[in-house]
Each structure stands twice: as structure tokens, then as C-alpha cells.
Design an enzyme around this catalytic site. Structure first.
Site, PDB file in Angstrom:
ATOM      1  N   SER A  15       0.813  -1.213   0.000  1.00  0.00           N
ATOM      2  CA  SER A  15       0.000   0.000   0.000  1.00  0.00           C
ATOM      3  C   SER A  15       0.851   1.269   0.000  1.00  0.00           C
ATOM      4  CB  SER A  15      -0.933   0.004   1.213  1.00  0.00           C
ATOM      5  OG  SER A  15      -1.817  -1.092   1.157  1.00  0.00           O
ATOM      6  N   THR A  43       1.170  -6.856   2.260  1.00  0.00           N
ATOM      7  CA  THR A  43       0.615  -7.553   3.419  1.00  0.00           C
ATOM      8  C   THR A  43      -0.860  -7.256   3.598  1.00  0.00           C
ATOM      9  OG1 THR A  43       2.737  -7.625   4.587  1.00  0.00           O
ATOM     10  CG2 THR A  43       0.745  -7.782   5.926  1.00  0.00           C
ATOM     11  N   CYS A  44      -1.233  -5.986   3.543  1.00  0.00           N
ATOM     12  CA  CYS A  44      -2.610  -5.613   3.865  1.00  0.00           C
ATOM     13  C   CYS A  44      -3.616  -6.284   2.939  1.00  0.00           C
ATOM     14  CB  CYS A  44      -2.781  -4.097   3.803  1.00  0.00           C
ATOM     15  SG  CYS A  44      -4.475  -3.590   4.140  1.00  0.00           S
ATOM     16  N   CYS A  49      -4.863  -7.252   6.450  1.00  0.00           N
ATOM     17  CA  CYS A  49      -6.115  -6.592   6.823  1.00  0.00           C
ATOM     18  C   CYS A  49      -7.329  -7.064   6.026  1.00  0.00           C
ATOM     19  CB  CYS A  49      -6.016  -5.079   6.629  1.00  0.00           C
ATOM     20  SG  CYS A  49      -4.392  -4.361   6.737  1.00  0.00           S
ATOM     21  N   LYS A  52      -8.188 -10.869   6.352  1.00  0.00           N
ATOM     22  CA  LYS A  52      -8.518 -11.050   7.772  1.00  0.00           C
ATOM     23  C   LYS A  52      -9.902 -10.513   8.095  1.00  0.00           C
ATOM     24  CE  LYS A  52      -7.735  -7.853  10.323  1.00  0.00           C
ATOM     25  NZ  LYS A  52      -6.537  -7.488  11.069  1.00  0.00           N
ATOM     26  N   TYR A 100      -4.748  -2.539  -8.008  1.00  0.00           N
ATOM     27  CA  TYR A 100      -3.450  -1.929  -7.727  1.00  0.00           C
ATOM     28  C   TYR A 100      -2.596  -1.847  -8.985  1.00  0.00           C
ATOM     29  CZ  TYR A 100      -3.570  -1.378  -2.649  1.00  0.00           C
ATOM     30  OH  TYR A 100      -3.837  -0.934  -1.378  1.00  0.00           O
ATOM     31  N   ALA A 116      14.029  -7.101  -6.022  1.00  0.00           N
ATOM     32  CA  ALA A 116      15.043  -6.092  -6.290  1.00  0.00           C
ATOM     33  C   ALA A 116      15.834  -5.810  -5.024  1.00  0.00           C
ATOM     34  CB  ALA A 116      14.394  -4.810  -6.795  1.00  0.00           C
ATOM     35  N   GLY A 177      -0.131 -13.268  21.991  1.00  0.00           N
ATOM     36  CA  GLY A 177      -1.164 -12.480  22.657  1.00  0.00           C
ATOM     37  C   GLY A 177      -1.359 -11.111  22.054  1.00  0.00           C
ATOM     38  N   TYR A 179      -2.410  -8.503  18.655  1.00  0.00           N
ATOM     39  CA  TYR A 179      -3.701  -8.364  17.969  1.00  0.00           C
ATOM     40  C   TYR A 179      -3.905  -9.442  16.911  1.00  0.00           C
ATOM     41  CZ  TYR A 179      -1.455  -6.036  13.972  1.00  0.00           C
ATOM     42  OH  TYR A 179      -0.684  -5.742  12.871  1.00  0.00           O
ATOM     43  N   GLU A 183      -7.144 -11.761  17.096  1.00  0.00           N
ATOM     44  CA  GLU A 183      -8.100 -11.688  15.985  1.00  0.00           C
ATOM     45  C   GLU A 183      -8.355 -13.066  15.396  1.00  0.00           C
ATOM     46  OE1 GLU A 183      -7.260  -7.133  14.381  1.00  0.00           O
ATOM     47  OE2 GLU A 183      -6.166  -8.813  13.497  1.00  0.00           O
ATOM     48  N   THR A 312      -1.367   0.004   7.850  1.00  0.00           N
ATOM     49  CA  THR A 312      -1.471   0.344   6.431  1.00  0.00           C
ATOM     50  C   THR A 312      -1.712   1.833   6.182  1.00  0.00           C
ATOM     51  OG1 THR A 312      -2.262  -1.872   5.944  1.00  0.00           O
ATOM     52  CG2 THR A 312      -2.755  -0.173   4.310  1.00  0.00           C
ATOM     53  N   HIS A 436     -29.638   8.567  20.231  1.00  0.00           N
ATOM     54  CA  HIS A 436     -30.303   7.550  21.047  1.00  0.00           C
ATOM     55  C   HIS A 436     -31.299   6.748  20.199  1.00  0.00           C
ATOM     56  CE1 HIS A 436     -31.912   5.787  24.722  1.00  0.00           C
ATOM     57  NE2 HIS A 436     -33.127   6.018  24.260  1.00  0.00           N
ATOM     58  N   GLU A 441     -23.648   6.517  22.322  1.00  0.00           N
ATOM     59  CA  GLU A 441     -24.110   7.699  23.054  1.00  0.00           C
ATOM     60  C   GLU A 441     -23.474   7.786  24.438  1.00  0.00           C
ATOM     61  OE1 GLU A 441     -28.253   7.693  24.670  1.00  0.00           O
ATOM     62  OE2 GLU A 441     -28.393   5.760  23.641  1.00  0.00           O
TER      63      GLU A 441
END
Length: 453
Positions: A15, A43-44, A49, A52, A100, A116, A177, A179, A183, A312, A436, A441
């Protein structure tokens, strides 16, 4: 002045690299090339991301089906078919990679679909031996997951591999442990996999707000994840039915699959960087100044390979700041302060600013926090809890941190992030009329501090 093949050569088609390449070419008329050894999107889009989040979506429907019955919907037995989901996931990633590539082509960026590395301060050597020169070189090679230094660690998989499983395992052990580990624990459990998680630390999601991560751990356990903190893996070996794992908590169990989510490392090896004088820091991260410039003036680096803030949108911002600085004559330093972020655990965690612990170490604070059963879950007889939390400076009254543990917390924290970035005070939040009935809220209706410190 020396003639170069290109004004800019970007190494890495993720990215950050893609954004820098196409903006430099499209908006400044620079002659730009990019090299990517794997797939455009990085990766993303390909290994992080995007797939996932699609798996998070997929894993959430089982709970929605159960909830729907409580709302009067006549829904039959719900089962998940990995064989149906996986080809759709792969097709979506192919589509995004094509986007992309077309963006690069449309901006006039020349693509080299191979590895490269740097030959000198102005020369890039491609895998086929071809050499290209450039006035500026931008390294945006990202990072990769690492396995621990453990015998037979190759029996397990890493996060890159999880999207390519031929079939879902019946049982999985997730080590870690952070993220990523948390996840994927939620994803696997939601898809019906018997999920166990070991983390050697005292509590998951180290570095985040203690109260928030405590609630997430409780909700993960309530969601069926067998989470063990203070526990690490001692040995692993092949066994009938999978992988035998001996743990520090005295257990010995066979799991069909083991996922290591124990950290990532910048992709800086074998790139000729140190020979050039580019300095590498801890874990192989490329050291850069505030303008993403390395110790070699013609070489810059952005994104996860610099190991600054590995997100990202941050890599994209760094890429844009690089173009402003180098090609538009407007020195711009990427802003790494008060970055909102979301952890797609179940429930989600949205956070911006300081944790209670970090804020307390900095200055006297007030803490406003509420935890409750949201209307949707409560009506369905479920015990899920959510949390809304504000950290406020006693002196300036500014909101130093906002932490939300709730479904769609990522969507909420994006909006709260604007206010916190602008320097909103607690009184600014108080003056805002509540929407509400919503969970969010509560962020503007907490009048009295829960505690001061």
C-alpha cells in the site's frame, strides 16, 4: 548532473510503495518504476487486513444466526463451508491486486514483477541481473511473520498461511497475545474450530489499555476460546491427528494445527542496505529520520520495514509525505501522533490516544468509564458486555484517550479519533447531543469521573 533511468525507483508493491509510486508519477510527472517480488497490494491486501477482515465477517454470522432466532426469525441449523468461502476470498484478492496494478499502469509507473535489491546509492539490481539507476530509491518492502526459535516450529503455520488452508482444522492452538493472535482466535472459534490460545504474558494485547484488554479477554473466553495467559509452548512434535504440544502449564495435548502469531520482522535482509551505509536497527528495521530518509541521502524507506507504526494507513501517509518532501519541494514529516486504530477481536476494540496507565504516568487524570450489556444482545438473552472509556487531563480538560470495546468499535473510533486529534475537551464531548438509542451515546453522557489519579 548525472542521468538516471528513473527519478524514483520503489522497491515493494504494498500500500505504501504503490501510493508513493503512482502519486509521484501521476501528480509530479516523475519517471517512476516499481519492483514487487510477490503480489501487488502487499501484506494488507494479500496477507493481512483485507482477507482477515473478510474472515472476521464470515466468523460472525454464527452468532448472528443464534441471535436472530431470539428475535423471532425461524432459522435452521447454521454450518460454515470453508470450501465455498475460500474461492470467493481468493477471487476478491485477485480483483484487488488487479486494481493496484491498473492504478500503477494508469499513472505511468513501469512495473518489474521480481525481487530487487540495492547495488549502490542510485542503482537497483533486479533478480534477473538487470540494473536500473534512479535519482531516488524508496524501500517499502514491509515485514513478515516469524516463527519462534523452537525445535519443530516448522510444523506450525504463520498468519500468511491461514488464508491458504485446504480445509479448516477441527482444533487449533494459537501462540501469541498480540492483535493478530487474538483476531485469529476469534475468527477460528467463530468458524466452529475448537480454539486454544497460549500467551506467555500476564494479559493479552500488551501495550493497550488494561481495562479494555481485560474485558476483551473475558469476552473471548465467554465466546469459547480456551485462553491461557502466563503459558508458553515447551515442545512440539508430530503425532497422530496433528501436532503434540507440551506447555509450561503442565498440559500435553494434540492439536490438528498450530498457528504462531509471535511477532513480525522487517523485510530488510539480503537487500544490500548495510553495505551501502544504510543503518538497520533492532530487528532489522531501517533507520530513518523524520522525513523517512536513511543515512544514505538518495535512499528513503517507509512502512513496516521501518518498524515505526506498522499500520497500512500510516504507510500510505508516509508515502504521501515522501512525495511531498522529495518531489513537491514541501518538506513534510508524517504525523505519528494520536493515530486511531482498531483491533478486530470479537468484540472489536477501537482506541485512540493514551491508555489509562500511560496517561497516569504523564499527568493527573480523570477516568470516565462505563460497561453494560448492549440492547441488541440483552434482548436476545446474551451476556456480552461492552465498554466506553475516556481519559481526561485534569489540567487542560483535553481527552487524552478514548477506548471502546464493542461491536463496530472500529467504526466508532474513527469518528472519536477526529475529536481527540482536534484536541477536544471533556466539556466538548458533554456539549454533544447523544444519538439515542445507540451504544456510542455513552461516550457523551458520562458526567462524573469513575476515578481520578
Amino acid at each position: 548532473m548525472a542521468d538516471f533511468d528513473y527519478d524514483l525507483f520503489v522497491i515493494g508493491g504494498g500500500s505504501g510503495g504503490v501510493r508513493a509510486a503512482r502519486v509521484a508519477a501521476g501528480e509530479t510527472g516523475a519517471k517512476v518504476a516499481i519492483a514487487e517480488e510477490s503480489r501487488y497490494g502487499g501484506t494488507c491486501v494479500i496477507r493481512g487486513c483485507v482477507p482477515k477482515k473478510l474472515m472476521v465477517f464470515a466468523s460472525s454470522y454464527g452468532g448472528l444466526v443464534d441471535e436472530g432466532r431470539e428475535y423471532g426469525w425461524d432459522i435452521g441449523e447454521a454450518t460454515f463451508d470453508w470450501g465455498q468461502f475460500k474461492p470467493k476470498l481468493e477471487a476478491e484478492l485477485d480483483r484487488l491486486e488487479g486494481v493496484y496494478q491498473r492504478l500503477l499502469d494508469g499513472s505511468g509507473v513501469e512495473r518489474f514483477d521480481q525481487r530487487a535489491k540495492l547495488a549502490d546509492a542510485h542503482t537497483v539490481e533486479l533478480a534477473d541481473g538487470t540494473r536500473k539507476t534512479a535519482k531516488h530509491i524508496l524501500v517499502a518492502t514491509g515485514g513478515h511473520p516469524v516463527r519462534p526459535d523452537l525445535e519443530n516450529a516448522d510444523l506450525g503455520i504463520v498468519s500468511d498461511d491461514i488464508f491458504h488452508l485446504d480445509t479448516l482444522p477441527k482444533s487449533i492452538l494459537i501462540i501469541g497475545g498480540g492483535y493478530i493472535a487474538c483476531e485469529f482466535a476469534g475468527v477460528m472459534a467463530g468458524l466452529g474450530v475448537k480454539t486454544t490460545q497460549y500467551y506467555r504474558g500476564a494479559q493479552i494485547l500488551r501495550g493497550f489499555d488494561d481495562e479494555a484488554r481485560g474485558l476483551i479477554a473475558e469476552e473471548m473466553r465467554a465466546g469459547g476460546i480456551d485462553l491461557h495467559c502466563g503459558t508458553d509452548i515447551l515442545e512440539m512434535s508430530k503425532a497422530d491427528g496433528g501436532i503434540r504440544v507440551k506447555a509450561t502449564n503442565g498440559t500435553e495435548e494434540v492439536f490438528e494445527q498450530v498457528l504462531f502469531a509471535t511477532g513480525r520482522k522487517p523485510n530488510s535482509d539480503d537487500m544490500g542496505l548495510e553495505d551501502l551505509g544504510v543503518k538497520l536497527g533492532r530487528n532489522g528495521a531501517i533507520e530513518v529520520d523524520e522525513y523517512s530518509q536513511t543515512a544514505v541521502p538518495s535512499v528513503y524507506a517507509i512502512g513496516d520495514v521501518t518498524d515505526r507504526v506498522n499500520l497500512t494507513p500510516v504507510a500510505i501517509r508516509e508515502g504521501m509525505a515522501f512525495v511531498e518532501t522529495v518531489f513537491k519541494g514541501n518538506p513534510t514529516s508524517p504525523d505519528h501522533d494520536l493515530i486511531p486504530t482498531a483491533v478486530f477481536t470479537q468484540p472489536e476494540f477501537g482506541t485512540v490516544g493514551l491508555s489509562e496507565e500511560a496517561a497516569r504516568d504523564q499527568e493527573p487524570i480523570e477516568v470516565y468509564v462505563t460497561s453494560f450489556k448492549p440492547m441488541q444482545s440483552s434482548f436476545a438473552g446474551r451476556s456480552n458486555r461492552v465498554m466506553m472509556k475516556l481519559i481526561v487531563s485534569q489540567e487542560s480538560r483535553k481527552v487524552l484517550g478514548c477506548h471502546i470495546v464493542a461491536p463496530q468499535a472500529g467504526e466508532m473510533i474513527q469518528m472519536a479519533g477526529i475529536a481527540v486529534k482536534m484536541g477536544a475537551t471533556k466539556e466538548d464531548f458533554d456539549r454533544t447531543v447523544a444519538v439515542h438509542p445507540t451504544m456510542a451515546e455513552e461516550i457523551v453522557t458520562m458526567r462524573n469521573p469513575t476515578r481520578k489519579s
